[in-house]
Design a protein around this motif. Structure first.
Motif, PDB file in Angstrom:
ATOM      1  N   ILE A  66       6.539  -0.288  -2.779  1.00 48.06           N
ATOM      2  CA  ILE A  66       5.893   0.788  -3.526  1.00 48.06           C
ATOM      3  C   ILE A  66       4.742   0.164  -4.296  1.00 48.06           C
ATOM      4  CG2 ILE A  66       6.186   2.497  -5.360  1.00 48.06           C
ATOM      5  CD1 ILE A  66       9.176   2.644  -4.472  1.00 48.06           C
ATOM      6  N   LEU A  67       3.543   0.686  -4.081  1.00 51.58           N
ATOM      7  CA  LEU A  67       2.336   0.153  -4.707  1.00 51.58           C
ATOM      8  C   LEU A  67       1.744   1.164  -5.686  1.00 51.58           C
ATOM      9  CD1 LEU A  67       0.696  -1.246  -1.456  1.00 51.58           C
ATOM     10  CD2 LEU A  67       1.744  -2.602  -3.277  1.00 51.58           C
ATOM     11  N   ALA A  68       1.180   0.645  -6.757  1.00 48.85           N
ATOM     12  CA  ALA A  68       0.472   1.470  -7.736  1.00 48.85           C
ATOM     13  C   ALA A  68      -0.896   0.843  -7.970  1.00 48.85           C
ATOM     14  CB  ALA A  68       1.255   1.539  -9.041  1.00 48.85           C
ATOM     15  N   LEU A 158     -14.505  -2.318  -2.202  1.00 49.00           N
ATOM     16  CA  LEU A 158     -13.377  -1.468  -1.828  1.00 49.00           C
ATOM     17  C   LEU A 158     -12.572  -2.108  -0.708  1.00 49.00           C
ATOM     18  CD1 LEU A 158     -11.926   1.196  -2.330  1.00 49.00           C
ATOM     19  CD2 LEU A 158     -13.521   2.291  -0.757  1.00 49.00           C
ATOM     20  N   SER A 159     -13.250  -2.716   0.255  1.00 47.61           N
ATOM     21  CA  SER A 159     -12.541  -3.371   1.361  1.00 47.61           C
ATOM     22  C   SER A 159     -11.691  -4.545   0.864  1.00 47.61           C
ATOM     23  CB  SER A 159     -13.527  -3.844   2.432  1.00 47.61           C
ATOM     24  OG  SER A 159     -14.409  -4.817   1.899  1.00 47.61           O
ATOM     25  N   GLU A 160     -12.133  -5.226  -0.188  1.00 54.48           N
ATOM     26  CA  GLU A 160     -11.360  -6.340  -0.749  1.00 54.48           C
ATOM     27  C   GLU A 160     -10.108  -5.833  -1.474  1.00 54.48           C
ATOM     28  OE1 GLU A 160     -15.022  -9.465  -1.466  1.00 54.48           O
ATOM     29  OE2 GLU A 160     -14.629  -7.934  -2.986  1.00 54.48           O
ATOM     30  N   VAL A 161     -10.231  -4.701  -2.152  1.00 51.78           N
ATOM     31  CA  VAL A 161      -9.064  -4.105  -2.802  1.00 51.78           C
ATOM     32  C   VAL A 161      -8.071  -3.648  -1.735  1.00 51.78           C
ATOM     33  CG1 VAL A 161      -8.246  -2.221  -4.272  1.00 51.78           C
ATOM     34  CG2 VAL A 161     -10.339  -3.476  -4.885  1.00 51.78           C
ATOM     35  N   ALA A 162      -8.579  -3.033  -0.663  1.00 54.61           N
ATOM     36  CA  ALA A 162      -7.706  -2.607   0.438  1.00 54.61           C
ATOM     37  C   ALA A 162      -7.011  -3.814   1.065  1.00 54.61           C
ATOM     38  CB  ALA A 162      -8.506  -1.843   1.488  1.00 54.61           C
ATOM     39  N   THR A 164      -6.285  -6.614  -0.444  1.00 60.34           N
ATOM     40  CA  THR A 164      -5.280  -7.073  -1.412  1.00 60.34           C
ATOM     41  C   THR A 164      -4.026  -6.222  -1.319  1.00 60.34           C
ATOM     42  OG1 THR A 164      -7.003  -7.890  -2.901  1.00 60.34           O
ATOM     43  CG2 THR A 164      -4.833  -7.478  -3.870  1.00 60.34           C
ATOM     44  N   LEU A 165      -4.195  -4.901  -1.256  1.00 61.00           N
ATOM     45  CA  LEU A 165      -3.046  -4.011  -1.115  1.00 61.00           C
ATOM     46  C   LEU A 165      -2.304  -4.273   0.195  1.00 61.00           C
ATOM     47  CD1 LEU A 165      -4.709  -0.759  -2.470  1.00 61.00           C
ATOM     48  CD2 LEU A 165      -2.745  -1.927  -3.500  1.00 61.00           C
ATOM     49  N   THR A 166      -3.045  -4.507   1.255  1.00 60.51           N
ATOM     50  CA  THR A 166      -2.433  -4.805   2.551  1.00 60.51           C
ATOM     51  C   THR A 166      -1.618  -6.093   2.479  1.00 60.51           C
ATOM     52  OG1 THR A 166      -4.219  -3.664   3.701  1.00 60.51           O
ATOM     53  CG2 THR A 166      -2.915  -5.221   5.001  1.00 60.51           C
ATOM     54  N   PHE A 167      -2.185  -7.118   1.864  1.00 60.34           N
ATOM     55  CA  PHE A 167      -1.451  -8.379   1.688  1.00 60.34           C
ATOM     56  C   PHE A 167      -0.174  -8.153   0.882  1.00 60.34           C
ATOM     57  CE2 PHE A 167      -0.517 -11.887  -1.244  1.00 60.34           C
ATOM     58  CZ  PHE A 167      -0.067 -12.824  -0.323  1.00 60.34           C
ATOM     59  N   LEU A 168      -0.287  -7.448  -0.230  1.00 62.41           N
ATOM     60  CA  LEU A 168       0.874  -7.225  -1.091  1.00 62.41           C
ATOM     61  C   LEU A 168       1.980  -6.450  -0.376  1.00 62.41           C
ATOM     62  CD1 LEU A 168      -0.898  -6.442  -4.465  1.00 62.41           C
ATOM     63  CD2 LEU A 168       0.361  -8.527  -3.847  1.00 62.41           C
ATOM     64  N   ALA A 169       1.603  -5.574   0.538  1.00 62.58           N
ATOM     65  CA  ALA A 169       2.598  -4.799   1.283  1.00 62.58           C
ATOM     66  C   ALA A 169       3.189  -5.592   2.446  1.00 62.58           C
ATOM     67  CB  ALA A 169       1.963  -3.517   1.803  1.00 62.58           C
TER      68      ALA A 169
END
Length: 190
Positions: A66-68, A158-162, A164-169
Protein backbone atom coordinates in the motif's frame (compact mmCIF):
# COMPACT_ATOMS: atom_id res chain seq x y z
CA UNK A 1 -12.71 -4.81 -4.50
CA UNK A 2 -13.66 -8.49 -4.69
CA UNK A 3 -14.49 -8.16 -8.41
CA UNK A 4 -11.06 -6.62 -9.09
CA UNK A 5 -9.38 -9.48 -7.27
CA UNK A 6 -11.60 -12.03 -8.99
CA UNK A 7 -10.48 -10.68 -12.38
CA UNK A 8 -6.79 -10.23 -11.51
CA UNK A 9 -6.32 -13.10 -9.07
CA UNK A 10 -4.58 -10.92 -6.45
CA UNK A 11 -4.40 -7.33 -5.33
CA UNK A 12 -0.71 -6.47 -5.26
CA UNK A 13 -0.47 -2.67 -5.13
CA UNK A 14 -2.69 0.15 -3.89
CA UNK A 15 -1.89 3.84 -4.43
CA UNK A 16 -4.10 6.73 -3.40
CA UNK A 17 -3.77 10.06 -5.22
CA UNK A 18 -6.98 11.82 -4.18
CA UNK A 19 -6.95 15.61 -4.21
CA UNK A 20 -7.59 17.00 -0.72
CA UNK A 21 -8.63 20.56 -1.54
CA UNK A 22 -5.63 22.23 0.13
CA UNK A 23 -5.67 26.05 0.22
CA UNK A 24 -2.16 27.51 0.18
CA UNK A 25 -0.57 30.93 0.09
CA UNK A 26 -2.68 32.25 2.98
CA UNK A 27 -1.38 32.50 6.56
CA UNK A 28 -2.90 29.93 8.91
CA UNK A 29 -4.17 32.81 11.06
CA UNK A 30 -6.30 33.99 8.15
CA UNK A 31 -7.73 30.63 7.07
CA UNK A 32 -11.27 29.69 7.99
CA UNK A 33 -11.59 26.48 10.01
CA UNK A 34 -13.05 24.56 7.06
CA UNK A 35 -9.89 25.25 5.00
CA UNK A 36 -7.71 23.72 7.72
CA UNK A 37 -9.89 20.82 8.84
CA UNK A 38 -11.28 19.92 5.39
CA UNK A 39 -8.04 18.80 3.71
CA UNK A 40 -7.00 16.85 6.81
CA UNK A 41 -10.34 15.01 6.91
CA UNK A 42 -10.45 14.46 3.15
CA UNK A 43 -6.86 13.23 2.91
CA UNK A 44 -7.03 10.94 5.91
CA UNK A 45 -10.47 9.60 4.99
CA UNK A 46 -9.50 8.87 1.38
CA UNK A 47 -6.28 7.14 2.40
CA UNK A 48 -7.98 5.20 5.18
CA UNK A 49 -10.88 3.94 3.05
CA UNK A 50 -8.63 2.97 0.15
CA UNK A 51 -5.94 1.37 2.31
CA UNK A 52 -8.45 -0.48 4.48
CA UNK A 53 -10.14 -2.03 1.45
CA UNK A 54 -6.79 -3.02 -0.05
CA UNK A 55 -5.37 -4.22 3.28
CA UNK A 56 -8.28 -6.54 3.95
CA UNK A 57 -7.60 -8.35 0.69
CA UNK A 58 -3.81 -8.21 1.02
CA UNK A 59 -3.83 -9.57 4.58
CA UNK A 60 -6.03 -12.44 3.40
CA UNK A 61 -3.58 -13.29 0.61
CA UNK A 62 -0.50 -12.61 2.80
CA UNK A 63 1.14 -10.07 0.50
CA UNK A 64 0.82 -6.63 -1.07
CA UNK A 65 2.04 -3.06 -0.94
CA UNK A 66 0.00 0.00 0.00
CA UNK A 67 1.55 3.28 -1.15
CA UNK A 68 0.76 6.85 -0.17
CA UNK A 69 2.02 10.13 -1.59
CA UNK A 70 2.24 13.55 0.02
CA UNK A 71 4.47 16.60 0.05
CA UNK A 72 6.36 16.02 3.29
CA UNK A 73 5.12 19.37 4.59
CA UNK A 74 4.42 17.90 8.02
CA UNK A 75 7.90 19.08 9.02
CA UNK A 76 6.84 22.72 8.85
CA UNK A 77 6.19 24.69 5.70
CA UNK A 78 4.90 28.23 6.04
CA UNK A 79 2.03 29.43 3.87
CA UNK A 80 1.05 25.85 3.00
CA UNK A 81 -2.30 25.99 4.81
CA UNK A 82 -3.56 22.57 5.89
CA UNK A 83 -1.03 20.75 3.71
CA UNK A 84 1.29 20.17 6.67
CA UNK A 85 -1.40 18.90 9.07
CA UNK A 86 -2.92 16.70 6.33
CA UNK A 87 0.50 15.28 5.46
CA UNK A 88 1.18 14.63 9.16
CA UNK A 89 -2.07 12.69 9.51
CA UNK A 90 -1.25 10.55 6.48
CA UNK A 91 2.35 10.03 7.66
CA UNK A 92 1.12 8.76 11.04
CA UNK A 93 -1.56 6.61 9.42
CA UNK A 94 1.01 4.92 7.15
CA UNK A 95 3.32 4.13 10.06
CA UNK A 96 0.52 2.78 12.25
CA UNK A 97 -1.03 0.68 9.50
CA UNK A 98 2.40 -0.74 8.62
CA UNK A 99 2.95 -1.75 12.24
CA UNK A 100 -0.40 -3.53 12.31
CA UNK A 101 -0.32 -5.39 9.01
CA UNK A 102 3.39 -5.76 8.32
CA UNK A 103 3.60 -8.99 10.31
CA UNK A 104 0.86 -10.33 8.04
CA UNK A 105 2.92 -9.83 4.88
CA UNK A 106 1.67 -6.41 3.76
CA UNK A 107 3.99 -3.42 3.40
CA UNK A 108 2.78 0.18 3.78
CA UNK A 109 4.93 3.14 2.84
CA UNK A 110 4.92 6.45 1.08
CA UNK A 111 6.80 8.97 -0.98
CA UNK A 112 7.25 12.62 -0.14
CA UNK A 113 7.31 14.73 -3.23
CA UNK A 114 6.38 18.33 -3.85
CA UNK A 115 6.51 20.89 -6.57
CA UNK A 116 7.06 18.77 -9.65
CA UNK A 117 7.51 21.43 -12.34
CA UNK A 118 5.84 19.42 -15.10
CA UNK A 119 2.68 19.09 -13.00
CA UNK A 120 2.45 22.79 -12.13
CA UNK A 121 0.76 25.56 -14.05
CA UNK A 122 -0.46 29.03 -13.18
CA UNK A 123 -4.03 27.73 -13.37
CA UNK A 124 -3.37 24.85 -10.96
CA UNK A 125 -1.62 27.14 -8.50
CA UNK A 126 -4.59 29.51 -8.61
CA UNK A 127 -6.81 26.73 -7.24
CA UNK A 128 -4.59 26.60 -4.13
CA UNK A 129 -4.57 30.36 -3.61
CA UNK A 130 -8.27 31.09 -3.74
CA UNK A 131 -8.40 31.67 -7.50
CA UNK A 132 -5.70 34.36 -7.72
CA UNK A 133 -3.79 33.96 -11.00
CA UNK A 134 -0.11 34.89 -10.75
CA UNK A 135 1.84 36.60 -13.49
CA UNK A 136 3.95 34.41 -15.79
CA UNK A 137 7.18 35.97 -14.49
CA UNK A 138 6.25 35.09 -10.90
CA UNK A 139 5.35 31.55 -11.95
CA UNK A 140 8.73 31.08 -13.65
CA UNK A 141 10.37 32.41 -10.50
CA UNK A 142 8.61 29.72 -8.44
CA UNK A 143 9.86 27.01 -10.79
CA UNK A 144 13.43 28.31 -10.58
CA UNK A 145 13.18 28.63 -6.80
CA UNK A 146 12.04 25.01 -6.50
CA UNK A 147 15.27 23.85 -8.11
CA UNK A 148 17.36 26.01 -5.76
CA UNK A 149 15.60 24.60 -2.66
CA UNK A 150 16.75 21.08 -3.43
CA UNK A 151 20.06 19.49 -2.48
CA UNK A 152 20.70 18.47 -6.07
CA UNK A 153 19.65 21.90 -7.39
CA UNK A 154 17.12 20.27 -9.67
CA UNK A 155 13.55 19.15 -9.20
CA UNK A 156 12.59 15.51 -9.62
CA UNK A 157 10.63 14.62 -12.71
CA UNK A 158 7.29 12.85 -12.69
CA UNK A 159 8.92 9.82 -14.32
CA UNK A 160 11.46 9.67 -11.46
CA UNK A 161 8.69 9.71 -8.85
CA UNK A 162 6.90 6.95 -10.78
CA UNK A 163 10.14 4.95 -10.88
CA UNK A 164 10.55 5.41 -7.11
CA UNK A 165 7.01 4.17 -6.50
CA UNK A 166 7.62 1.23 -8.82
CA UNK A 167 10.81 0.32 -6.95
CA UNK A 168 9.07 0.58 -3.58
CA UNK A 169 6.28 -1.72 -4.78
CA UNK A 170 8.79 -4.25 -6.09
CA UNK A 171 10.46 -7.18 -4.38
CA UNK A 172 13.72 -5.18 -4.49
CA UNK A 173 12.33 -3.07 -1.63
CA UNK A 174 10.87 -5.99 0.31
CA UNK A 175 12.50 -4.89 3.57
CA UNK A 176 11.12 -1.35 3.46
CA UNK A 177 7.87 -0.55 5.26
CA UNK A 178 6.38 1.96 7.68
CA UNK A 179 8.26 4.97 6.35
CA UNK A 180 8.29 7.66 3.69
CA UNK A 181 10.97 7.96 1.03
CA UNK A 182 12.00 11.51 0.20
CA UNK A 183 11.74 12.02 -3.56
CA UNK A 184 12.03 15.79 -3.37
CA UNK A 185 15.81 15.88 -3.75
CA UNK A 186 16.25 17.17 -0.25
CA UNK A 187 13.52 19.80 -0.14
CA UNK A 188 12.27 18.56 3.23
CA UNK A 189 14.11 16.80 6.03
CA UNK A 190 13.53 13.08 6.27
Amino acid sequence: MKSVVADAGTLDISLNLVTRGDVQGVPLLDLPTKDVVGPVATGLTANFVTARAAARQMVEQGSGVILALNSGSAHGSPMMGATGPADAAIDAFVRNLAAEIGPRGVRVLGVWTAGLPETLSREKLATFSGGVMMEEEAFQGILQNLDQMRMTRRSPRLSEVAATLTFLASDHAAAITGTFVNATSGMFPS
